[in-house]
Design a protein around this motif. Structure first.
Motif, PDB file in Angstrom:
ATOM      1  N   GLY A   1       0.813  -1.216   0.000  1.00 15.88           N
ATOM      2  CA  GLY A   1       0.000   0.000   0.000  1.00 15.88           C
ATOM      3  C   GLY A   1       0.842   1.259   0.000  1.00 15.88           C
ATOM      4  O   GLY A   1       0.508   2.242  -0.679  1.00 15.88           O
ATOM      5  N   PHE A   2       1.964   1.258   0.747  1.00 16.21           N
ATOM      6  CA  PHE A   2       2.858   2.423   0.767  1.00 16.21           C
ATOM      7  C   PHE A   2       3.420   2.691  -0.630  1.00 16.21           C
ATOM      8  O   PHE A   2       3.501   3.838  -1.074  1.00 16.21           O
ATOM      9  CB  PHE A   2       4.030   2.218   1.735  1.00 16.21           C
ATOM     10  CG  PHE A   2       3.625   2.076   3.181  1.00 16.21           C
ATOM     11  CD1 PHE A   2       2.529   2.745   3.698  1.00 16.21           C
ATOM     12  CD2 PHE A   2       4.367   1.271   4.021  1.00 16.21           C
ATOM     13  CE1 PHE A   2       2.179   2.619   5.033  1.00 16.21           C
ATOM     14  CE2 PHE A   2       4.021   1.134   5.361  1.00 16.21           C
ATOM     15  CZ  PHE A   2       2.923   1.808   5.866  1.00 16.21           C
ATOM     16  N   PHE A   3       3.818   1.638  -1.314  1.00 13.84           N
ATOM     17  CA  PHE A   3       4.376   1.802  -2.653  1.00 13.84           C
ATOM     18  C   PHE A   3       3.315   2.303  -3.637  1.00 13.84           C
ATOM     19  O   PHE A   3       3.586   3.189  -4.450  1.00 13.84           O
ATOM     20  CB  PHE A   3       5.011   0.503  -3.158  1.00 13.84           C
ATOM     21  CG  PHE A   3       6.418   0.324  -2.699  1.00 13.84           C
ATOM     22  CD1 PHE A   3       7.467   0.923  -3.381  1.00 13.84           C
ATOM     23  CD2 PHE A   3       6.706  -0.429  -1.576  1.00 13.84           C
ATOM     24  CE1 PHE A   3       8.772   0.779  -2.952  1.00 13.84           C
ATOM     25  CE2 PHE A   3       8.009  -0.576  -1.132  1.00 13.84           C
ATOM     26  CZ  PHE A   3       9.046   0.020  -1.825  1.00 13.84           C
ATOM     27  N   ILE A   4       2.117   1.746  -3.557  1.00 16.38           N
ATOM     28  CA  ILE A   4       1.040   2.212  -4.432  1.00 16.38           C
ATOM     29  C   ILE A   4       0.728   3.679  -4.137  1.00 16.38           C
ATOM     30  O   ILE A   4       0.576   4.492  -5.054  1.00 16.38           O
ATOM     31  CB  ILE A   4      -0.213   1.324  -4.277  1.00 16.38           C
ATOM     32  CG1 ILE A   4       0.070  -0.078  -4.842  1.00 16.38           C
ATOM     33  CG2 ILE A   4      -1.429   1.954  -4.966  1.00 16.38           C
ATOM     34  CD1 ILE A   4      -1.008  -1.102  -4.532  1.00 16.38           C
ATOM     35  N   GLY A   5       0.658   4.038  -2.856  1.00 14.99           N
ATOM     36  CA  GLY A   5       0.425   5.436  -2.470  1.00 14.99           C
ATOM     37  C   GLY A   5       1.519   6.351  -2.972  1.00 14.99           C
ATOM     38  O   GLY A   5       1.248   7.469  -3.439  1.00 14.99           O
ATOM     39  N   GLY A   6       2.751   5.912  -2.904  1.00 14.41           N
ATOM     40  CA  GLY A   6       3.870   6.709  -3.411  1.00 14.41           C
ATOM     41  C   GLY A   6       3.786   6.916  -4.912  1.00 14.41           C
ATOM     42  O   GLY A   6       4.055   8.014  -5.416  1.00 14.41           O
TER      43      GLY A   6
ATOM     44  N   MET B   1       1.032   9.403  -5.570  1.00 18.95           N
ATOM     45  CA  MET B   1       1.469  10.750  -5.211  1.00 18.95           C
ATOM     46  C   MET B   1       2.374  11.346  -6.274  1.00 18.95           C
ATOM     47  O   MET B   1       2.139  12.460  -6.740  1.00 18.95           O
ATOM     48  CB  MET B   1       2.206  10.710  -3.857  1.00 18.95           C
ATOM     49  CG  MET B   1       2.833  12.010  -3.440  1.00 18.95           C
ATOM     50  SD  MET B   1       1.607  13.302  -3.304  1.00 18.95           S
ATOM     51  CE  MET B   1       2.645  14.729  -3.251  1.00 18.95           C
ATOM     52  N   ILE B   2       3.399  10.633  -6.654  1.00 14.62           N
ATOM     53  CA  ILE B   2       4.397  11.218  -7.552  1.00 14.62           C
ATOM     54  C   ILE B   2       3.879  11.372  -8.980  1.00 14.62           C
ATOM     55  O   ILE B   2       4.245  12.312  -9.679  1.00 14.62           O
ATOM     56  CB  ILE B   2       5.728  10.434  -7.511  1.00 14.62           C
ATOM     57  CG1 ILE B   2       6.873  11.306  -8.015  1.00 14.62           C
ATOM     58  CG2 ILE B   2       5.663   9.154  -8.306  1.00 14.62           C
ATOM     59  CD1 ILE B   2       7.156  12.514  -7.188  1.00 14.62           C
ATOM     60  N   HIS B   3       2.997  10.470  -9.431  1.00 12.35           N
ATOM     61  CA  HIS B   3       2.536  10.534 -10.816  1.00 12.35           C
ATOM     62  C   HIS B   3       1.228  11.300 -10.996  1.00 12.35           C
ATOM     63  O   HIS B   3       0.984  11.824 -12.084  1.00 12.35           O
ATOM     64  CB  HIS B   3       2.395   9.130 -11.404  1.00 12.35           C
ATOM     65  CG  HIS B   3       3.708   8.443 -11.589  1.00 12.35           C
ATOM     66  ND1 HIS B   3       4.623   8.831 -12.547  1.00 12.35           N
ATOM     67  CD2 HIS B   3       4.289   7.410 -10.923  1.00 12.35           C
ATOM     68  CE1 HIS B   3       5.698   8.064 -12.464  1.00 12.35           C
ATOM     69  NE2 HIS B   3       5.515   7.196 -11.493  1.00 12.35           N
ATOM     70  N   LEU B   4       0.387  11.376  -9.967  1.00 12.65           N
ATOM     71  CA  LEU B   4      -0.903  12.036 -10.122  1.00 12.65           C
ATOM     72  C   LEU B   4      -1.037  13.326  -9.312  1.00 12.65           C
ATOM     73  O   LEU B   4      -1.498  14.340  -9.830  1.00 12.65           O
ATOM     74  CB  LEU B   4      -2.035  11.067  -9.743  1.00 12.65           C
ATOM     75  CG  LEU B   4      -2.120   9.772 -10.550  1.00 12.65           C
ATOM     76  CD1 LEU B   4      -3.236   8.883 -10.036  1.00 12.65           C
ATOM     77  CD2 LEU B   4      -2.315  10.075 -12.026  1.00 12.65           C
TER      78      LEU B   4
ATOM     79  N   PHE C   1       1.473  15.061  -7.254  1.00 12.38           N
ATOM     80  CA  PHE C   1       2.615  15.972  -7.300  1.00 12.38           C
ATOM     81  C   PHE C   1       2.570  16.921  -8.496  1.00 12.38           C
ATOM     82  O   PHE C   1       2.767  18.129  -8.326  1.00 12.38           O
ATOM     83  CB  PHE C   1       3.917  15.176  -7.273  1.00 12.38           C
ATOM     84  CG  PHE C   1       5.155  16.006  -7.100  1.00 12.38           C
ATOM     85  CD1 PHE C   1       5.527  16.457  -5.838  1.00 12.38           C
ATOM     86  CD2 PHE C   1       5.947  16.355  -8.179  1.00 12.38           C
ATOM     87  CE1 PHE C   1       6.655  17.232  -5.668  1.00 12.38           C
ATOM     88  CE2 PHE C   1       7.082  17.123  -8.023  1.00 12.38           C
ATOM     89  CZ  PHE C   1       7.442  17.558  -6.751  1.00 12.38           C
ATOM     90  N   PRO C   2       2.267  16.436  -9.701  1.00 10.55           N
ATOM     91  CA  PRO C   2       2.186  17.379 -10.841  1.00 10.55           C
ATOM     92  C   PRO C   2       1.080  18.431 -10.668  1.00 10.55           C
ATOM     93  O   PRO C   2       1.205  19.544 -11.160  1.00 10.55           O
ATOM     94  CB  PRO C   2       1.896  16.478 -12.043  1.00 10.55           C
ATOM     95  CG  PRO C   2       2.420  15.144 -11.647  1.00 10.55           C
ATOM     96  CD  PRO C   2       2.188  15.043 -10.167  1.00 10.55           C
ATOM     97  N   ILE C   3       0.022  18.109  -9.969  1.00 17.47           N
ATOM     98  CA  ILE C   3      -1.052  19.082  -9.722  1.00 17.47           C
ATOM     99  C   ILE C   3      -0.583  20.154  -8.740  1.00 17.47           C
ATOM    100  O   ILE C   3      -0.879  21.335  -8.903  1.00 17.47           O
ATOM    101  CB  ILE C   3      -2.317  18.378  -9.196  1.00 17.47           C
ATOM    102  CG1 ILE C   3      -2.905  17.480 -10.275  1.00 17.47           C
ATOM    103  CG2 ILE C   3      -3.350  19.396  -8.709  1.00 17.47           C
ATOM    104  CD1 ILE C   3      -3.996  16.557  -9.783  1.00 17.47           C
ATOM    105  N   LEU C   4       0.173  19.736  -7.711  1.00 21.56           N
ATOM    106  CA  LEU C   4       0.643  20.682  -6.689  1.00 21.56           C
ATOM    107  C   LEU C   4       1.714  21.624  -7.226  1.00 21.56           C
ATOM    108  O   LEU C   4       1.834  22.744  -6.766  1.00 21.56           O
ATOM    109  CB  LEU C   4       1.195  19.924  -5.480  1.00 21.56           C
ATOM    110  CG  LEU C   4       0.181  19.116  -4.679  1.00 21.56           C
ATOM    111  CD1 LEU C   4       0.898  18.332  -3.579  1.00 21.56           C
ATOM    112  CD2 LEU C   4      -0.883  20.014  -4.088  1.00 21.56           C
ATOM    113  N   PHE C   5       2.511  21.143  -8.160  1.00 26.86           N
ATOM    114  CA  PHE C   5       3.613  21.958  -8.668  1.00 26.86           C
ATOM    115  C   PHE C   5       3.429  22.130 -10.133  1.00 26.86           C
ATOM    116  O   PHE C   5       3.961  22.577 -10.922  1.00 26.86           O
ATOM    117  CB  PHE C   5       4.961  21.323  -8.325  1.00 26.86           C
ATOM    118  CG  PHE C   5       5.194  21.293  -6.845  1.00 26.86           C
ATOM    119  CD1 PHE C   5       5.672  22.405  -6.191  1.00 26.86           C
ATOM    120  CD2 PHE C   5       4.895  20.173  -6.106  1.00 26.86           C
ATOM    121  CE1 PHE C   5       5.859  22.396  -4.818  1.00 26.86           C
ATOM    122  CE2 PHE C   5       5.094  20.159  -4.738  1.00 26.86           C
ATOM    123  CZ  PHE C   5       5.576  21.273  -4.103  1.00 26.86           C
TER     124      PHE C   5
END
Length: 185
Positions: free
Chosen positions: A168-173, A176-179, A181-185
């Motif tokens: 679950g941690f890996f899926i969450g990561g 986060m990084i692919h969906l 993070f690009p929205i936040l930055f």
């Protein structure tokens, strides 16, 4: 003396982690950073208000050596063992980070666009810290431990819930990084 510092190879660091885990399991102890936070909150009196923190923290104060070790180890790693060379990133990663507004991608582990004081104390930075902190705290409590606890202690003691949590941690990561993070930055 001018020399290049390299990370410890797996055949040194891996057995050291295994030895520490063997000793912890042998003495009936568990490892995880969230356990330390619970102990610190209990020491501060949080057990008077929240039942989760109402436990005998003195029996767990040995765990605080992990916090001290993280602080001292981080200091030593930064000031004595750091290699100030560029980070090996693929050109594709550098291009993607540049498109997100990161000007010096690959030049620092802590990019100024995220970790400068002016960005941390901005409205956006504070919201990210507060919401991210809440989500990490909630997730840690919901999962029954943190990434280090599940990935190191849980997996080394062959606990199926820890395997599920680590997946679950890996899926969450990845989410986060692919969906996100690009929205936040």
């Amino acid at each position: 003396m001018d020399y290049i510092l390299e990370p410890w190879p797996w055949y040194v660091s891996g057995p050291l982690i295994a030895i520490v885990m063997f000793l912890l399991l042998y003495f009936g102890r568990t490892f995880g950073m969230s356990s330390n936070l619970r102990t610190l909150c209990s020491m501060g009196g949080a057990g008077k208000r929240v039942a989760f923190f109402d436990f005998d923290w003195k029996a767990h104060r040995w765990n605080l050596t992990v916090v001290l070790g993280a602080i001292v180890g981080g200091f030593i790693a930064h000031h004595l063992l750091s290699n100030p060379t560029d980070i090996a990133l693929s050109q594709q990663s550098i291009t993607a980070l540049n498109e997100l507004g990161f000007k010096n991608a690959g030049k620092s582990l802590l990019p100024d666009e995220l970790f400068s004081w002016e960005n941390i104390f901005s409205i956006k930075g504070m919201l990210i810290l507060i919401i991210g902190g809440f989500l990490v705290g909630f997730g840690t409590r919901y999962a029954g431990g943190c990434t280090s606890g599940h990935a190191i202690t849980g997996l080394s003691s062959l606990q199926l819930p820890s395997l599920v949590a680590v997946i679950g941690f890996f899926i969450g990561g990845l989410i986060m990084i692919h969906l996100i993070f690009p929205i936040l930055f």
